[in-house]
Design a protein around this motif. Structure first.
Motif, PDB file in Angstrom:
ATOM      1  N   ASN A 118     -12.097   0.626  -2.690  1.00 27.40           N
ATOM      2  CA  ASN A 118     -11.197   1.134  -3.730  1.00 27.40           C
ATOM      3  C   ASN A 118      -9.817   1.462  -3.184  1.00 27.40           C
ATOM      4  O   ASN A 118      -8.797   1.186  -3.821  1.00 27.40           O
ATOM      5  N   ILE A 119      -9.762   2.048  -1.986  1.00 22.48           N
ATOM      6  CA  ILE A 119      -8.473   2.371  -1.366  1.00 22.48           C
ATOM      7  C   ILE A 119      -7.721   1.098  -0.995  1.00 22.48           C
ATOM      8  O   ILE A 119      -6.508   0.984  -1.220  1.00 22.48           O
ATOM      9  N   CYS A 120      -8.428   0.134  -0.437  1.00 18.80           N
ATOM     10  CA  CYS A 120      -7.783  -1.129  -0.033  1.00 18.80           C
ATOM     11  C   CYS A 120      -7.227  -1.876  -1.250  1.00 18.80           C
ATOM     12  O   CYS A 120      -6.133  -2.434  -1.196  1.00 18.80           O
ATOM     13  N   LYS A 121      -7.976  -1.865  -2.346  1.00 14.73           N
ATOM     14  CA  LYS A 121      -7.492  -2.506  -3.571  1.00 14.73           C
ATOM     15  C   LYS A 121      -6.272  -1.776  -4.126  1.00 14.73           C
ATOM     16  O   LYS A 121      -5.331  -2.397  -4.630  1.00 14.73           O
ATOM     17  N   ALA A 122      -6.286  -0.448  -4.026  1.00  9.01           N
ATOM     18  CA  ALA A 122      -5.136   0.339  -4.483  1.00  9.01           C
ATOM     19  C   ALA A 122      -3.903   0.044  -3.629  1.00  9.01           C
ATOM     20  O   ALA A 122      -2.774   0.004  -4.140  1.00  9.01           O
ATOM     21  N   ALA A 123      -4.113  -0.177  -2.328  1.00 15.16           N
ATOM     22  CA  ALA A 123      -2.998  -0.520  -1.431  1.00 15.16           C
ATOM     23  C   ALA A 123      -2.410  -1.878  -1.811  1.00 15.16           C
ATOM     24  O   ALA A 123      -1.179  -2.048  -1.860  1.00 15.16           O
ATOM     25  N   GLU A 124      -3.280  -2.840  -2.068  1.00 19.38           N
ATOM     26  CA  GLU A 124      -2.818  -4.164  -2.492  1.00 19.38           C
ATOM     27  C   GLU A 124      -2.047  -4.076  -3.811  1.00 19.38           C
ATOM     28  O   GLU A 124      -1.011  -4.729  -3.984  1.00 19.38           O
ATOM     29  N   ARG A 125      -2.554  -3.246  -4.713  1.00 14.32           N
ATOM     30  CA  ARG A 125      -1.897  -3.069  -6.015  1.00 14.32           C
ATOM     31  C   ARG A 125      -0.521  -2.420  -5.854  1.00 14.32           C
ATOM     32  O   ARG A 125       0.438  -2.818  -6.512  1.00 14.32           O
ATOM     33  N   PHE A 126      -0.421  -1.449  -4.954  1.00 13.42           N
ATOM     34  CA  PHE A 126       0.855  -0.776  -4.699  1.00 13.42           C
ATOM     35  C   PHE A 126       1.900  -1.773  -4.189  1.00 13.42           C
ATOM     36  O   PHE A 126       3.037  -1.801  -4.664  1.00 13.42           O
ATOM     37  N   VAL A 127       1.497  -2.582  -3.215  1.00  9.59           N
ATOM     38  CA  VAL A 127       2.419  -3.563  -2.636  1.00  9.59           C
ATOM     39  C   VAL A 127       2.873  -4.567  -3.694  1.00  9.59           C
ATOM     40  O   VAL A 127       4.050  -4.925  -3.781  1.00  9.59           O
ATOM     41  N   LYS A 128       1.940  -5.001  -4.521  1.00  8.88           N
ATOM     42  CA  LYS A 128       2.258  -5.988  -5.560  1.00  8.88           C
ATOM     43  C   LYS A 128       3.190  -5.408  -6.616  1.00  8.88           C
ATOM     44  O   LYS A 128       4.183  -6.045  -7.013  1.00  8.88           O
ATOM     45  N   GLU A 129       2.899  -4.175  -7.064  1.00  7.40           N
ATOM     46  CA  GLU A 129       3.688  -3.565  -8.136  1.00  7.40           C
ATOM     47  C   GLU A 129       5.069  -3.108  -7.668  1.00  7.40           C
ATOM     48  O   GLU A 129       6.016  -3.087  -8.456  1.00  7.40           O
ATOM     49  N   ARG A 130       5.192  -2.724  -6.394  1.00  4.42           N
ATOM     50  CA  ARG A 130       6.465  -2.189  -5.907  1.00  4.42           C
ATOM     51  C   ARG A 130       7.279  -3.196  -5.114  1.00  4.42           C
ATOM     52  O   ARG A 130       8.312  -2.846  -4.542  1.00  4.42           O
ATOM     53  N   SER A 131       6.810  -4.448  -5.048  1.00  2.97           N
ATOM     54  CA  SER A 131       7.519  -5.459  -4.256  1.00  2.97           C
ATOM     55  C   SER A 131       8.912  -5.755  -4.809  1.00  2.97           C
ATOM     56  O   SER A 131       9.814  -6.155  -4.069  1.00  2.97           O
ATOM     57  N   ALA A 132       9.101  -5.562  -6.123  1.00  2.00           N
ATOM     58  CA  ALA A 132      10.427  -5.782  -6.706  1.00  2.00           C
ATOM     59  C   ALA A 132      11.384  -4.644  -6.376  1.00  2.00           C
ATOM     60  O   ALA A 132      12.598  -4.826  -6.330  1.00  2.00           O
ATOM     61  N   GLU A 133      10.824  -3.466  -6.105  1.00  2.00           N
ATOM     62  CA  GLU A 133      11.638  -2.284  -5.810  1.00  2.00           C
ATOM     63  C   GLU A 133      12.112  -2.267  -4.361  1.00  2.00           C
ATOM     64  O   GLU A 133      13.227  -1.806  -4.056  1.00  2.00           O
ATOM     65  N   PHE A 134      11.267  -2.768  -3.442  1.00  2.00           N
ATOM     66  CA  PHE A 134      11.592  -2.765  -2.014  1.00  2.00           C
ATOM     67  C   PHE A 134      11.659  -4.194  -1.499  1.00  2.00           C
ATOM     68  O   PHE A 134      10.860  -5.046  -1.892  1.00  2.00           O
TER      69      PHE A 134
END
Length: 287
Positions: free
Chosen positions: A94-110
């Motif tokens: 669950n944590i690893c999936k959340a990390a992948e989701r964070f990177v995907k969702e915030r890739s436009a911001e950073f």
């Protein structure tokens, strides 16, 4: 139908597995009590330190400390906290999936998002998917504040050297044996929580000066937040493993019951077959 020998072998195997899962549940239960005590002890200190920083920050200029300076967010660092061992249900996944989701969702911001992993399971999952900046493993067996302090100092140094502009930490917060909440917190730059409108703010006399206190407490705040997150993760891991092993033990008991029933039916069928053969033989002799 499976032979009696193979069924009996499976029953013995499942019974051995059940012994292991029951033992692991008991070990996790004992460790959970200690871990839960550590979490309960750390939470009030971390909360009170945040309140002190909030009062100090409000009385100072917003950019009075480099650790509070907000600059254009181009590079980010995500600290992912998992465990070193498995057999704890969906705790690590669950944590690893959340990390992948964070990177995907915030890739436009950073323009760039680096990942630092704490725990072997997170590193093994992310190393082939993302660039892992650094990994810390085998620290949970002897977790201490000094470990969190070293990690905090490294993160602060990277932030001050502008290796990244924002730092986040992702971990499982302990709620109960059955419940762990995936939690994302921003570590840097430090943004003190805002008080509610109309809330009374008493004046304090500080010694030494407010600026000196702020410079001393801000790094300490980062270390304490990291330490609390690691303690939360350890307690959550033991709770998740205890739940998973309890479920595995119950499943093993159910499987033993089904296999025993299958064994008895196969044994009864074998006995019936033998009786029929004996009767048929006896009839043929009479004839």
């Amino acid at each position: 139908m499976a032979s009696l020998k193979s069924i009996k072998k499976r029953i013995v195997s499942v019974k051995n597995t059940r012994q292991i899962t029951k033992a692991m549940k008991m070990v996790s239960a004992a460790k959970l009590r200690r871990a839960q005590e550590n979490v309960v002890a750390a939470r009030p200190y971390a909360k009170k330190l945040g309140e002190v920083l909030e009062r100090l920050a409000k009385s100072q200029d917003g950019d009075s400390s480099p650790l509070m300076q907000k600059r254009p967010a181009e590079k980010a660092l995500l600290i992912v906290v998992t465990s070193d061992r498995g057999l704890c249900g969906g705790f690590n996944a669950n944590i690893c999936k959340a990390a992948e989701r964070f990177v995907k969702e915030r890739s436009a911001e950073f323009s760039e998002i680096g990942v630092m992993t704490v725990g072997r399971k997170g590193f093994e999952f992310l190393k082939n998917r993302r660039t892992v900046y650094k990994n810390y493993s085998n620290i949970f067996s002897s977790l201490s504040y000094q470990t969190a302090a070293l990690l905090g100092q490294e993160v602060i140094e990277g932030f001050l050297n502008e290796e990244y502009d924002q730092v986040f930490i992702l971990y499982n917060a302990f709620r109960s044996v059955m419940s762990q909440d995936i939690t994302l917190e921003q570590l840097l730059p430090i943004t003190p929580a805002e008080s509610e409108e109309g809330e009374y703010a008493p004046e304090y006399i500080y010694e030494p000066s407010k600026g000196e206190l702020l410079a001393e407490l801000l790094p300490k705040h980062i270390e304490v937040q990291i330490f609390k997150s690691l303690l939360e993760s350890v307690a959550s891991e033991h709770g998740a493993r205890m739940t998973a092993m309890d479920s595995a033990s119950k499943n093993a008991t159910e499987m033993i019951g089904k296999l025993t029933l299958q064994y008895n039916r196969a044994r009864q069928a074998a006995i019936t077959t033998e009786l029929m053969e004996i009767i048929s033989g006896a009839e043929s002799i009479k004839g």
